[in-house]
Design an enzyme around this catalytic site. Sequence first.
Site, PDB file in Angstrom:
ATOM      1  CB  CYS A  14      -3.249   2.988  -3.021  1.00  0.00           C
ATOM      2  SG  CYS A  14      -2.644   3.120  -4.704  1.00  0.00           S
ATOM      3  CB  CYS A  46      -8.910   3.766  -8.727  1.00  0.00           C
ATOM      4  SG  CYS A  46      -7.885   5.225  -8.369  1.00  0.00           S
ATOM      5  CD  GLU A  87      -4.692  13.783  -6.022  1.00  0.00           C
ATOM      6  OE1 GLU A  87      -4.165  14.795  -5.538  1.00  0.00           O
ATOM      7  OE2 GLU A  87      -4.894  12.742  -5.355  1.00  0.00           O
ATOM      8  CB  THR A 132      -2.044   1.420  -8.158  1.00  0.00           C
ATOM      9  OG1 THR A 132      -3.175   2.072  -8.714  1.00  0.00           O
ATOM     10  CG2 THR A 132      -1.023   1.146  -9.228  1.00  0.00           C
ATOM     11  CG  ASP A 159      -4.202   6.954  -2.502  1.00  0.00           C
ATOM     12  OD1 ASP A 159      -3.913   6.013  -3.261  1.00  0.00           O
ATOM     13  OD2 ASP A 159      -4.828   7.955  -2.888  1.00  0.00           O
ATOM     14  CB  SER A 160      -0.718   7.893  -5.217  1.00  0.00           C
ATOM     15  OG  SER A 160      -2.074   7.960  -5.613  1.00  0.00           O
ATOM     16  CG  HIS A 189      -7.674   9.224  -6.636  1.00  0.00           C
ATOM     17  ND1 HIS A 189      -6.683   8.398  -6.158  1.00  0.00           N
ATOM     18  CD2 HIS A 189      -7.210  10.493  -6.486  1.00  0.00           C
ATOM     19  CE1 HIS A 189      -5.655   9.139  -5.759  1.00  0.00           C
ATOM     20  NE2 HIS A 189      -5.946  10.416  -5.948  1.00  0.00           N
TER      21      HIS A 189
HETATM   22  N1  DGL Z   1      -5.832   5.870  -5.566  1.00  0.00           N
HETATM   23  C1  DGL Z   1      -4.963   4.942  -6.190  1.00  0.00           C
HETATM   24  C2  DGL Z   1      -5.603   3.628  -6.493  1.00  0.00           C
HETATM   25  O1  DGL Z   1      -6.492   3.244  -5.756  1.00  0.00           O
HETATM   26  C3  DGL Z   1      -3.966   5.400  -7.196  1.00  0.00           C
HETATM   27  C4  DGL Z   1      -4.237   6.526  -8.115  1.00  0.00           C
HETATM   28  C5  DGL Z   1      -2.947   6.910  -8.826  1.00  0.00           C
HETATM   29  O2  DGL Z   1      -2.052   7.404  -8.134  1.00  0.00           O
HETATM   30  O3  DGL Z   1      -2.844   6.649 -10.034  1.00  0.00           O
HETATM   31  O4  DGL Z   1      -5.240   2.933  -7.390  1.00  0.00           O
END
Ligand code: DGL
Length: 261
Positions: free
Chosen positions: A76, A186, A155, A78, A12-13, A188
Site C-alpha cells: 500500500c 496506489c 473495490e 499510503t 493493504d487497506s 489499486h
Molecule cells: N492501495 C492503497 C495504496 O496503495 C490504498 C488505497 C486506499 O485505501 O485509499 O495507497
Amino acid sequence: MQNDPRSIGVFDSGLGGLTVLSAIRRKFPNESLFYLGDTARLPYGTKSPETVLKYALACAKALMKQAELKLLVIACNTATAHAFSALQDELEIPVVGVIESGVSETLSHVHLDSIAILATAGTIRSKAYERELKKQNFEGRIYPLACPLFVSLAEEGLTEGPIAQAISKHYLRQLPYLPDAVILGCTHYPLLLPTLKASLPHKTIWIDSGHATAHHLKFSPCLHQRGEARYFVTDAPERFQKVASQFLGQSIPIPDLISVD
Ligand code: DGL
C-alpha cells in the site's frame, strides 16, 4: 539461510495489494504468503498520517500473530508513505514498501523529462514520491495527482466500461502536460490500467509500483515448499472473495475474518 520456510506477510487497506501479491507469487512460486486486507477501515488514502500509521502497525502485528514471517511487504503506497520508517523501527524482520522500488523502476527508463504520479490524497500530500525521486537524482518535472475515486472503482470491480472511462478522463485531463511516464502510486490503480492506457498516448510509460516491488524483493528463498497463499480481512469476507477472484483470474477461498485492534 538458504532455505527459509517462513512466510511473507503482505497487507493493504483492501484489494489493491493483491496486485503486489500476485506479482510476488509469479516470481517466487515456492513462497508461502499471508495477505491481510484491512477492509473494515478502507480507504486509507483519505485518512490522516497518524491514523494510517496506527492501522499499519496493527495490520503488521495481526499478520505476525498468524504466521512466522521472514519479510513484511507494505503493499500500500499510503501506508508506505506514512508508516514505512515506523514499521522498520518497530519490527524485527525486514520491511519493504512500494515507493522506493516504484521510483527505481521508473528511473531505469532513460530520457524521462516528466513524470506524473497518480496516488491517493494521503500519498500525494505526504510528498513521499517527490522525495524519493529527488533522492534517486531525478531532476525533471513531477506532476502529482490525487485520484481518490479509483480506489472505489477497483473495490467495486468497476475497472472497465463507461464509468471507469469517464472517471479516468476526469482525472487525466487535469495533467498540465503529457508526461513521459506515469507512476501508479496506489496499488489499486493497476486494476484500471487498460482503461487508463486508453486515455493517454501509446508512448507513455506506465509504472506499476507493485510489480516493481516484487521484482526488487530480496530474501532467503524457500526452495522446497509449494507456495500457498492465505487471505485475511477485517470485514466483509464474501465480498472480498468475489472481487478478488475476478482480479486474480482464479478463485480464492473465502478469507478469514480477523480483528486487528
Ligand atoms: N492501495 C492503497 C495504496 O496503495 C490504498 C488505497 C486506499 O485505501 O485509499 O495507497
